[in-house]
Design a protein around this motif. Structure first.
Motif, PDB file in Angstrom:
ATOM      1  N   ASN A 213       0.859  -1.171   0.000  1.00 21.52           N
ATOM      2  CA  ASN A 213       0.000   0.000   0.000  1.00 21.52           C
ATOM      3  C   ASN A 213       0.898   1.225   0.000  1.00 21.52           C
ATOM      4  O   ASN A 213       2.012   1.181   0.522  1.00 21.52           O
ATOM      5  N   LEU A 214       0.445   2.285  -0.625  1.00 21.87           N
ATOM      6  CA  LEU A 214       1.263   3.483  -0.793  1.00 21.87           C
ATOM      7  C   LEU A 214       0.431   4.731  -0.573  1.00 21.87           C
ATOM      8  O   LEU A 214      -0.736   4.781  -0.938  1.00 21.87           O
ATOM      9  N   LYS A 215       1.077   5.739  -0.015  1.00 21.44           N
ATOM     10  CA  LYS A 215       0.501   7.079   0.081  1.00 21.44           C
ATOM     11  C   LYS A 215       1.522   8.032  -0.529  1.00 21.44           C
ATOM     12  O   LYS A 215       2.677   8.064  -0.095  1.00 21.44           O
ATOM     13  N   PHE A 216       1.074   8.768  -1.520  1.00 20.54           N
ATOM     14  CA  PHE A 216       1.943   9.732  -2.177  1.00 20.54           C
ATOM     15  C   PHE A 216       1.792  11.058  -1.448  1.00 20.54           C
ATOM     16  O   PHE A 216       0.702  11.623  -1.388  1.00 20.54           O
ATOM     17  N   ARG A 217       2.890  11.550  -0.876  1.00 24.15           N
ATOM     18  CA  ARG A 217       2.860  12.736  -0.012  1.00 24.15           C
ATOM     19  C   ARG A 217       3.295  14.018  -0.713  1.00 24.15           C
ATOM     20  O   ARG A 217       2.863  15.103  -0.328  1.00 24.15           O
ATOM     21  N   ALA A 218       4.185  13.888  -1.694  1.00 25.46           N
ATOM     22  CA  ALA A 218       4.702  15.071  -2.389  1.00 25.46           C
ATOM     23  C   ALA A 218       5.222  14.633  -3.754  1.00 25.46           C
ATOM     24  O   ALA A 218       5.585  13.469  -3.948  1.00 25.46           O
ATOM     25  N   PRO A 219       5.277  15.563  -4.711  1.00 25.51           N
ATOM     26  CA  PRO A 219       5.747  15.205  -6.048  1.00 25.51           C
ATOM     27  C   PRO A 219       7.260  14.996  -6.091  1.00 25.51           C
ATOM     28  O   PRO A 219       8.007  15.564  -5.297  1.00 25.51           O
ATOM     29  N   VAL A 220       7.676  14.179  -7.048  1.00 28.70           N
ATOM     30  CA  VAL A 220       9.092  14.004  -7.366  1.00 28.70           C
ATOM     31  C   VAL A 220       9.295  14.638  -8.731  1.00 28.70           C
ATOM     32  O   VAL A 220       8.540  14.372  -9.665  1.00 28.70           O
ATOM     33  N   ARG A 221      10.316  15.467  -8.831  1.00 28.02           N
ATOM     34  CA  ARG A 221      10.579  16.194 -10.073  1.00 28.02           C
ATOM     35  C   ARG A 221      11.839  15.659 -10.751  1.00 28.02           C
ATOM     36  O   ARG A 221      12.686  15.025 -10.113  1.00 28.02           O
ATOM     37  N   ILE A 222      11.936  15.915 -12.030  1.00 29.51           N
ATOM     38  CA  ILE A 222      13.119  15.527 -12.778  1.00 29.51           C
ATOM     39  C   ILE A 222      14.335  16.178 -12.119  1.00 29.51           C
ATOM     40  O   ILE A 222      14.320  17.366 -11.806  1.00 29.51           O
ATOM     41  N   GLY A 223      15.356  15.368 -11.859  1.00 32.48           N
ATOM     42  CA  GLY A 223      16.559  15.848 -11.187  1.00 32.48           C
ATOM     43  C   GLY A 223      16.566  15.600  -9.694  1.00 32.48           C
ATOM     44  O   GLY A 223      17.610  15.746  -9.050  1.00 32.48           O
ATOM     45  N   ASP A 224      15.410  15.211  -9.118  1.00 32.98           N
ATOM     46  CA  ASP A 224      15.375  14.899  -7.686  1.00 32.98           C
ATOM     47  C   ASP A 224      16.101  13.583  -7.405  1.00 32.98           C
ATOM     48  O   ASP A 224      15.961  12.621  -8.164  1.00 32.98           O
ATOM     49  N   ARG A 225      16.847  13.560  -6.323  1.00 32.74           N
ATOM     50  CA  ARG A 225      17.487  12.333  -5.853  1.00 32.74           C
ATOM     51  C   ARG A 225      16.564  11.720  -4.807  1.00 32.74           C
ATOM     52  O   ARG A 225      16.313  12.318  -3.759  1.00 32.74           O
TER      53      ARG A 225
END
Length: 142
Positions: free
Chosen positions: A87-99
């Protein structure tokens, strides 16, 4: 196959942890879209993405979740284990270039049933971008 197994269920204990890190690239986003068919413009079209609440393109959530799969399948519990649920909860976006750092921690071990429950979390810096729980079936020495 036993030479490939990293951990047997008897080797696991509450609190054990493993992680990996990856920087998401433009190419990663395009490959994921191509492989899955998820061509949502939020991921691929900067002009469109600027009109959304994210104000720019973001990585697919399931691309980030794939890092959890990589940790589970290669590190803890590793080869031989079978993914049963997540199960997953997405809390914040991941952007191109994020580690992104994906980390799993053993929460419960049931040797009799060969089941292991793991807490899963992905972070970018100090920010949690995704978290959840996985259940794995892990081989036994018996």
């Amino acid at each position: 196959m036993s030479e490939l197994i990293k951990y047997y269920v008897e080797d696991l204990a509450v609190g054990q942890t493993a992680s990996l890190e990856k920087t998401f690239t433009e190419q990663d986003i395009h490959h994921f879209a191509e492989v899955t068919g998820d061509c949502n413009p939020l991921h691929l079209d900067e002009d469109y993405a600027k009109t959304t609440l994210f104000k720019g393109r973001i990585a697919h959530g399931m691309l980030t979740a794939g890092l959890i799969s990589a940790v589970l399948g290669t590190e803890l519990p590793g080869p031989g284990a079978i993914y049963m649920s997540q199960n997953l909860k997405f809390r914040a976006p991941v952007r191109i270039g994020d580690r992104v750092k994906a980390q799993v921690t053993v929460e419960d071990v049931n040797v009799e049933k060969k089941r292991v429950k793991l807490h899963c979390v992905c972070t970018v810096g100090d920010d949690v971008v995704m978290e959840g729980e996985a259940m794995m079936m892990v081989p036994s020495r018996g």
